[in-house]
Design a protein around this motif. Structure first.
Motif, short mmCIF file in Angstrom:
data_model
loop_
_atom_site.label_atom_id
_atom_site.label_comp_id
_atom_site.label_asym_id
_atom_site.label_seq_id
_atom_site.Cartn_x
_atom_site.Cartn_y
_atom_site.Cartn_z
N ILE C 213 53.68 53.37 103.59
CA ILE C 213 52.40 54.07 103.63
C ILE C 213 51.27 53.06 103.44
N ARG C 237 46.62 59.21 107.94
CA ARG C 237 46.55 58.11 106.99
C ARG C 237 45.14 58.00 106.41
N GLU D 334 60.44 57.71 119.10
CA GLU D 334 61.72 58.15 118.56
C GLU D 334 62.65 58.62 119.69
N HIS D 364 58.57 49.76 110.33
CA HIS D 364 58.17 49.77 108.93
C HIS D 364 58.62 51.03 108.21
N1 ATP Z 1 55.37 55.11 111.97
C1 ATP Z 1 56.54 55.72 111.69
N2 ATP Z 1 57.70 55.18 112.09
C2 ATP Z 1 58.87 55.77 111.80
N3 ATP Z 1 59.01 56.92 111.09
C3 ATP Z 1 57.87 57.49 110.67
C4 ATP Z 1 56.60 56.94 110.92
N4 ATP Z 1 55.65 57.75 110.37
C5 ATP Z 1 56.31 58.76 109.76
N5 ATP Z 1 57.65 58.61 109.93
C6 ATP Z 1 58.69 59.52 109.42
O1 ATP Z 1 58.21 60.86 109.50
C7 ATP Z 1 58.13 61.37 108.18
C8 ATP Z 1 56.92 62.23 108.09
O2 ATP Z 1 55.81 61.36 108.41
P1 ATP Z 1 54.69 61.18 107.29
O3 ATP Z 1 53.70 60.16 107.75
O4 ATP Z 1 54.26 62.52 106.86
O5 ATP Z 1 55.51 60.50 106.09
P2 ATP Z 1 54.78 60.33 104.71
O6 ATP Z 1 54.18 58.97 104.71
O7 ATP Z 1 55.75 60.68 103.63
O8 ATP Z 1 53.59 61.41 104.72
P3 ATP Z 1 52.55 61.30 103.53
O9 ATP Z 1 51.95 59.95 103.67
O10 ATP Z 1 51.61 62.43 103.78
O11 ATP Z 1 53.38 61.43 102.28
C9 ATP Z 1 58.00 60.19 107.25
O12 ATP Z 1 58.50 60.51 105.96
C10 ATP Z 1 58.88 59.15 107.95
O13 ATP Z 1 60.24 59.33 107.61
#
Ligand code: ATP
Ligand code: ATP
Ligand code: MG
Ligand code: MG
Lengths: 324, 310, 357, 507
Positions: C213, C237, D334, D364
């Motif tokens: 994140i 984000r 994906e 990442h």
């Molecule tokens: N850039 C990415 N690449 C691969 N997988 C991703 C990516 N962004 C999100 N994901 C997957 O999708 C899920 C949901 O996306 P999200 O961005 O909500 O995750 P998150 O960071 O836990 O959300 P938040 O930041 O609100 O907690 C994530 O937990 C991750 O497993």
């Protein structure tokens, strides 16, 4: 800022003056400063001033530092309400004078509470009498008067309720208008507020707004109207447009209390109410050389009202009651 | 009651309150076009206000006050430029530092020069002259609105036009804008972007100086600590609001002035001051929102304009 | 190699502070003050005794929190200038909990109050964030406006609906004892919130530097197209960063209530969020730097007050000196480059490197 | 021999950490077209920027007509009659064409004001004179790179330059545009006696256009020779410092299965104008489908729709039967689509980020680099970065360098390394070798073919027809947002396909 004073043989009694705000407001805090200055002249004490410049993160530290320095600490500002109940017990040998609030039962703490509403009552009465005095240039017969407050906070509201009551006492259908500038440090805002009031028909505007009040005076001069000063006798700032001042004798009361403490004639843990009776508040008409707008009858009337208030024949309301 | 609120004094109040904002924001939008966000305007205004009083008091002429304020404005503009442009420091930090500097310095000098704290007023401070446009005398409304203002009210309006002409109608102005949008392009064209950025910053110092003088010698005839009272920040908001276009920024400044005037008058009707004082700020956000929404709608319209099957 | 850069930066940081202190010394002398005396009492005032150290640390609590708040929002390329407003609302939220649920035990009450403050602060930051990502309305202007709105709103609340009964204060009632964080050093306002801050600091460092994140936030701040292309949910984000930022400011407010004043005071903050922003900017959003710089600022403030009281050197002078310090720190990189190129030029070498076209 | 117009003597340029020019000497003769070639990062742009006064040399002197000159700023250069068209254009986006052309030398009325009408006149006159068509009133931001190129040249000519430096002018041009440009250059030299220095990576162009050619390698000048004595082989070897053989790329034939089915895509461009009028095609594993077309005919929009960066208004994209239209970029990734974007600077990478950070994007959140998708595993991330830097021969001091300090070619290799390492079933590749040197081109082409032979389905968009023909198994042509033709590679010639690309012929 702390004024260092040369250590004086006579007495080396130390006084710390703690201000919630800062010097230079030409009213409340400056008046307190005059008190310790007078004590220095008359009693040869030495003092330091601890300004917090309205920064809450300094209140505690400044009070502690003052307590460590001084024998008598004068605390000025309602903001210290909580600290004044904590710190003194930490410094049993230091005497505290707390200005502008009411706390009882702490041995080394004397609080001084002003009946600003009583003083304002007189100011209101005067304004009410003047606003129909068409003989004075720039005044019409409309029954409208105004007030500019700094912030809408209990202390200032206390000024207002007294002012309003005083005016209504003279003439029930008088229209009393208040504008809070929202700032104690913005004279431009004060000027606009006053201008709006004058434009609305008020000929006299009372201010309780610190530096913002400077703008009220400017508006009065510019529009040929009239203003009433606050806390200190502010007539000197502009004798031709400031008809009087509602004086809150902060300095005097601090000075008196310092003497009382020195001579040990003070009842511990007591609240001293400075109202009209003790001349803690009142109306100031400046010095002889200044033009007097208030006629003798008016002054007499003021005195009469004052007497009634002291006797309790007139009940002056306070902000708190108003809200109920 | 209605006439208590909506009357000519409302417009006068609007104009008076807007003037320092207009002056400052004109300066700020120049640096904006040169690619510099100047949040040091607050301090620049304060310095202008102070040195205006100093000059007027000691030389017994408001012009001297203006000149001194301008001089200081130039210096502070140079300081800002040197750090932001030559040392490539963060403009945010330098802006904040300048505000702190101005705050401390004015209080300090107020004491060491006039021996007072908090406020300084004196009959020896010569205020700026007021206009007396006799030709307006005939038409009462215009007269009350446009007459009897201090010079800088008119100066601010004239400057809006001048700044507009400069930015959009002269080569120099074009270079200034280029120096912000794409300095390399300007440099390869043989013009030194650094000079343009410096110029914008100095002009900003001067205009903020005007704003300050207007406060301390025009609007009022005194100096008090922090008398700029956030006008620098509101000016910045006006710039962002007006997308750094002189006329739009002017409108934004008037909007602030109007909301402010309205707020003060609404108190008389008995609305709690805290809420009336919110009006300029909430009002701005709401207007921004409406503008943005319309913008989006327009864009959508364009899209629907044309169809695939021709 | 990164670390080498950091140490280099810290060194020149130190040097620029030194340089500005020297200038400050001259200013003092010009005023007939003894700089040595002045600085000694400054340092002494900041660290001279247990009490002084405590007072210094007490001042760093809100700075660290608002500093982190700025870091995270600026990193994501969305500028939260609204920390002050979020702080006010957060503080009020905490106070409200403290005067309403008076018989909750500390273990539940305090975290609850903190949570509420984080939520109020976060929500107040959410508004400008949404206006930004949904309507592309500049968040700087909106947050600046919202600051004033928050101050006025809380000002109303504490003067009318929630005004305290006693003491002519523009304030709420005192919060229940169970909510009052205990003080750590006699007389000073230093309280257990410092421990909470340490925990929060560690979490923030971890979030920004060690998690996906944090990485996404950084990339979004650097290049939005790149982030979208890489599959990062940019709007999400930005909103996330903004809300966390707001929550941190809210918590900063909560600690002023729970730890220092024990009630919400009108004008409770002297501009902590602005100082925090300054700190974060100076230190280029580096989490550890934020902590050190906050301590430095806290020390300057505490020290300057004691110095003023001890030597009578007016505090305006200190704020002048402080602004010079900031100028120098901000100019650090530039000065370094200038000096380097100066040495490069000596020995009839022409200057190299600093152009960037 | 002809008189020396410019002499660069022993020029060195030291950047922090990089010696970009190392004691370089170069003579330019009056009235010649002088080509400079060299790998990415060889120091070509730096040398020219020194001549144009943008950089100051650390050592060395410059002589013009035998006189030593100090060129401290571009203004000095301009006054010496030197003009430069930069690798990355120097145009102010929000200004009009006319404003850009006259920038710095604006015509004035009554001394103070800009005479915009005059500026427009000037622009029109210039584009007349040199046959470079532009609309003086158009805002630059709304124009294709080809047009922007013209504006840059007009800008230089307007300043009355006699010596014109062109830094990789053809990198962004279509074959047609390149031809036009060369016509202009020749006429400048033949008719107006101007002198031209041109940097390019395309050796064929060098041979077609130049009188002499200088070769640079790793900051040093390898040598200068008469073009007539040169050929691609020689130049390539001088550049790379080793033998380069353009052996034909070997293709394995492997079982093809349809992995991507695109139906009737309709979308608009940023200005809201229709860009795609219903595009349909399909893509099989183990094949490279080339999209040929003149820039600005919808290629960019098509790629963006396919990768989720732009909303389509109609249509369907089936990835192995899964509908992917208007899905988020992440979801599409994906589904197994990787993407090498056409504009690496603004989309392919973050210039402020280190190589490490640039190369982890998209991984990442994946094990083992992110434990549970959250906790970054630095060790693994750095190992991977080092591996890719070696595998793809990315020239950099370390993985902690920020991308901005890499030369164009190396930036591109970095992007390719990252995207290829997804091992996606489908690869969408745009302009893979734009502004990239031969050594790298060879390398990249091989990698692409390898992917194909491993069974990846590849969609290739390139403005470089040679590239399309070299790599593709199948070619479709795109004109004004519609597909105008589809061919197997050996069914059609370059010239023929040009007709389809320009809409003169349709299936
Ligand atoms: N850039 C990415 N690449 C691969 N997988 C991703 C990516 N962004 C999100 N994901 C997957 O999708 C899920 C949901 O996306 P999200 O961005 O909500 O995750 P998150 O960071 O836990 O959300 P938040 O930041 O609100 O907690 C994530 O937990 C991750 O497993
Ligand atoms: N401003 C700069 N600061 C630091 N290093 C630089 C700078 N400009 C170029 N370099 C470095 O100098 C070397 C030469 O760069 P240059 O741009 O001259 O190469 P080039 O031959 O033009 O490559 P390309 O064909 O990719 O444009 C490269 O290693 C590059 O990273
Ligand atoms: Mg009347
Ligand atoms: Mg190059």
């Amino acid at each position: 800022t702390s004024e260092e004073t040369p250590v004086d043989e006579g007495s080396n009694l130390k006084v710390g003056l703690v201000l919630a705000g800062g010097l230079g407001d030409r009213s409340f805090y400056d008046s307190a400063y005059e008190g310790v200055e007078m004590a220095k002249e008359e009693l040869g004490i030495e003092y330091k001033v601890y300004e917090c410049r309205n920064d809450p993160s300094l209140y505690s530290d400044q009070l502690v530092q003052a307590s460590e320095y001084a024998d008598i600490v004068a605390i000025v500002g309602h903001e210290f309400f909580d600290l004044s109940q904590k710190i003194p017990s930490e410094f049993p040998d230091v005497h505290y004078i707390y200005v502008d609030n009411a706390i009882e039962g702490i041995d080394n703490l004397i609080t001084i509470s002003y009946m600003e509403n009583e003083g304002s009552f007189l100011a209101g009465a005067l304004a009410a009498m003047l606003t129909t005095e068409t003989s004075i240039e720039g005044i019409d017969e409309e029954k409208i008067i105004g007030m500019v407050g700094g912030l809408d906070i209990p202390v200032i509201r206390n000024f207002y309720v007294g002012y309003e009551a005083g005016a209504k006492y003279i003439d029930p259908e008088i229209d009393v208008r208040v504008i809070y500038a929202g700032d104690f440090e913005d004279p431009a805002k004060g000027k606009e507020a006053a201008t709006a009031l004058y434009a609305g028909g008020a000929d006299i505007v009372f201010h309780a707004a610190g530096k913002t009040g400077e703008g009220v005076f400017e508006a009065a001069e510019e529009l040929g109207k009239y203003a009433i000063g606050v806390d200190a006798d502010q007539r000197y700032i502009n004798p031709d447009h400031i008809v009087a001042s509602m004086i809150k004798k902060v300095g005097q009361s601090i000075y008196d209390t310092i003497i009382a403490i020195q001579n040990d004639q003070i009842e511990k843990g007591k609240v001293i109410f400075y109202g009209l009776d003790k001349d803690g508040v009142g109306l100031g008409f400046g010095t002889e050389d200044m033009p007097q707008f208030a006629t003798e009858e008016m002054k007499a009337k003021i005195e009469e009202i004052k007497a009634k208030i002291i006797k309790g024949e007139i009940e002056v309301p306070t902000a708190k009651e108003e809200e109920k | 009651m209605f006439k208590e609120i909506i009357n000519l004094t409302l417009l006068q109040h609007t104009i008076r309150t807007a003037t320092p904002l207009i002056l400052a924001s004109l300066g700020g939008l120049l640096t904006q076009h040169a690619g510099i966000l100047n949040i040091g305007m607050e301090g620049m205004i304060l310095l202008g206000a102070f040195f205006g009083v100093v000059g007027s008091y000691f030389f017994g002429s408001s012009l001297a006050g203006v000149l001194l304020a301008v001089g200081v404005g130039v210096l502070i503009g140079l300081l800002f430029a040197y750090f932001v442009i030559d040392l490539k420091s963060d403009e945010f930090i330098i802006g904040i530092a300048i505000n702190m500097l101005a705050g401390g310095l004015t209080v300090f000098l107020l004491r060491s020069i006039f021996g007072v704290k908090g406020a300084f007023s004196s009959p020896d401070i010569v205020p700026l002259p007021r206009s007396n446009l006799s030709f307006l005398g005939g038409i009462p409304i215009l007269d009350t609105i446009f007459n009897n203002h201090t010079v800088f009210v008119y100066v601010s309006w004239i400057l809006v036009v001048l700044v507009y002409m400069y930015l959009y109608k002269t080569p120099h102005g074009i270079w200034l804008r280029a120096s912000g949008e794409f300095p390399e392009a300007l440099e390869t064209a043989g013009i030194n972007p650094r000079k343009m950025k410096y110029l914008s910053s100095i002009l900003c110092g001067i205009f903020c100086g005007f704003a300050g003088v207007h406060l301390s010698l025009g609007y009022l005839t005194l100096f008090t600590e922090n008398m700029s009272a956030n006008r620098g920040f509101i000016a910045m908001a006006a710039i962002i609001f007006g997308r750094a276009h002189p006329v739009k920024t002017l409108i934004a400044a008037f909007m602030f002035g109007f909301f402010d005037a309205l707020g003060i008058r609404l108190q008389v009707v008995g609305i709690p001051s805290q809420f009336t004082q919110m009006i300029p700020y909430l009002g701005t956000i709401i207007v921004l929102f409406i503008v943005a929404k319309n913008h989006l709608r327009k864009k959508k319209k364009v899209l629907e304009g044309e169809s695939y099957n021709e | 190699m990164k670390n080498k850069k950091n140490t280099e930066y810290l060194i020149s940081l130190f040097l620029s502070i030194l340089a500005s202190l020297v200038i400050g010394a001259f200013i003092m002398m010009a005023n007939g003050r003894h700089p040595i005396v002045g600085y000694i009492s400054l340092i002494n005032g900041a660290f001279g005794s247990k009490y002084n150290i405590a007072t210094t640390l007490a001042k760093t609590v809100p700075l660290i929190l608002t500093g982190f708040a700025t870091s995270i929002s600026f990193r994501s390329g969305i500028f939260n200038i609204g920390g002050e407003g979020q702080l006010y609302l957060g503080a009020f939220g905490a106070a409200l909990v403290g005067i309403t649920f008076v018989n909750l035990p500390s273990i539940i009450g305090i975290p609850f109050a903190i949570l509420i403050s984080a939520i109020t602060g976060g929500i107040y930051a959410l508004l400008p964030a949404i206006l930004k990502v949904k309507y592309n309305i500049d968040e700087v202007i909106v947050t600046i406006m919202l600051n004033t709105v928050a101050v006025l709103l809380t000002g109303y609340l504490v003067n009318y609906p929630f005004a305290s009964e006693v003491g002519k204060l523009g304030a709420t009632e005192v919060i229940a004892d169970t909510y009052q964080l205990s003080r750590l050093v006699r007389l000073s306002t230093l309280n257990t919130s410092i421990f909470h801050v340490i925990v929060i600091g560690i979490i923030m460092y971890y979030l920004l530097e060690r998690t996906s994140i944090g990485y996404e936030i950084k990339m979004v701040g650097q290049n939005v197209n790149f982030s979208k292309y890489g599959g990062i949910n940019v709007k999400k984000r930005m909103i996330f960063a903004m809300v966390v930022s707001g929550a941190l400011c809210g918590i900063a407010g909560a600690f002023e209530v729970l730890g220092v004043h024990y009630r919400f005071l009108q004008h409770i903050s002297p501009g902590y969020a602005w100082d925090g922003m300054l700190i974060a900017l100076i230190i280029k959003n580096n989490p550890i730097g934020v902590v050190l710089m906050s301590i430095f600022f806290g020390a300057l403030k505490t020290g300057s007050i004691s110095m003023e009281n001890a030597t009578g050197i007016p505090s305006e002078l200190i704020s002048v000196i402080q602004s010079i310090i900031i100028l120098f720190i901000a100019g650090e990189a530039g000065f370094k480059a200038k000096i380097q190129s100066y040495f490069a030029n000596r020995g009839k070498r022409k200057k190299a490197g600093e152009e960037n076209v | 021999m002809a008189e020396k117009l410019i002499e660069l003597r022993n020029i060195s340029k030291q950047f922090p950490g990089v010696l970009a020019n190392d004691n370089v000497s170069l003579d330019i003769e009056k009235g010649e077209i002088h080509a400079i070639v060299g790998e990415n990062g060889a120091g070509k742009s730096t040398l020219m920027k020194i001549l144009y006064g943008l950089y100051q040399p650390t050592y060395g002197e410059i002589y013009i007509n035998g006189e030593p000159v100090k060129i401290k700023t571009p203004l000095d250069a301009i006054n010496l009659g030197i003009g430069m068209v930069h690798q990355h254009f120097m145009l102010v986006p929000s200004f009009t064409v006319a404003e850009n052309i006259v920038l710095g030398v604006e015509p004035r009325k009554n001394k103070v004001f800009t005479d915009y009408h005059k500026a427009v006149k000037i622009a029109e006159k210039l584009s007349e004179e040199y046959g470079l068509k532009v609309d003086p009133h158009a805002k630059v931001e709304s124009l294709s790179v080809g047009i922007q190129q013209r504006i840059e040249i007009l800008k230089v000519l307007n300043k009355g330059a006699d010596i014109i430096i062109l830094d990789e002018p053809t990198a962004v041009l279509t074959p047609q545009e390149t031809e036009e440009l060369f016509k202009v250059i020749r006429s400048l030299v033949d008719k107006l006696g101007k002198t031209v220095i041109i940097i390019t990576h395309k050796l064929q162009e060098v041979l077609d256009l130049s009188n002499r050619v200088s070769v640079m390698r790793q900051g040093r000048m390898v040598g200068t020779l008469e073009t007539k004595n040169a050929n691609e082989q020689i130049l390539a070897e001088m550049m790379v410092g080793r033998e380069v053989l353009f052996e034909d790329l070997m293709r394995k034939n492997i079982s093809k299965k349809e992995v991507l089915k695109v139906k009737n895509i309709k979308a608009r461009d940023n200005r809201g104008l229709i860009a795609l009028k219903g595009v349909s095609f399909n893509l099989h594993s183990g094949e490279i489908l080339g999209i040929a077309g003149v820039e600005g005919n919808g290629q960019s929009e098509l790629l963006e729709v396919l990768t989720g960066l732009r909303l389509a208004e109609e249509g369907s994209i089936l990835v192995n039967g899964v509908e992917a239209i208007n899905k988020q970029p992440l979801e599409i990734r994906e589904l197994g689509i990787s993407h090498i974007p056409e504009d690496r600077l603004s989309t392919g990478l973050s210039r402020e980020a280190t190589l490490t950070e640039n190369m982890i994007l998209g991984f990442h959140r994946k094990e083992p680099y992110a434990i549970k998708g959250i906790h970054l595993n630095r060790k693994k991330i750095r190992e991977r970065a080092d591996r890719l830097i070696k595998e793809y021969d990315i020239r950099t001091p370390s993985q902690d360098v920020i991308a901005d300090n890499l030369s164009g070619g190396n930036m591109q290799k970095m992007v390719i390394a990252r995207e290829f390492s997804f091992d996606s079933e489908i690869l969408i590749i745009a302009q893979p070798t734009r502004g990239v040197d031969i050594g790298a081109i060879e390398f990249i082409h091989k990698e692409i073919i390898n992917k194909r032979n491993e069974g990846a389905a590849i969609l290739l968009v390139s403005a470089d027809l040679d590239e399309i023909f070299r790599l593709s198994d199948r070619i479709i042509t795109l004109y004004e947002g519609e597909i105008t033709g589809e061919f197997l590679r050996d069914e059609i010639t370059k010239n023929e396909i040009g007709l389809y690309m320009t809409g003169k012929r349709r299936l």
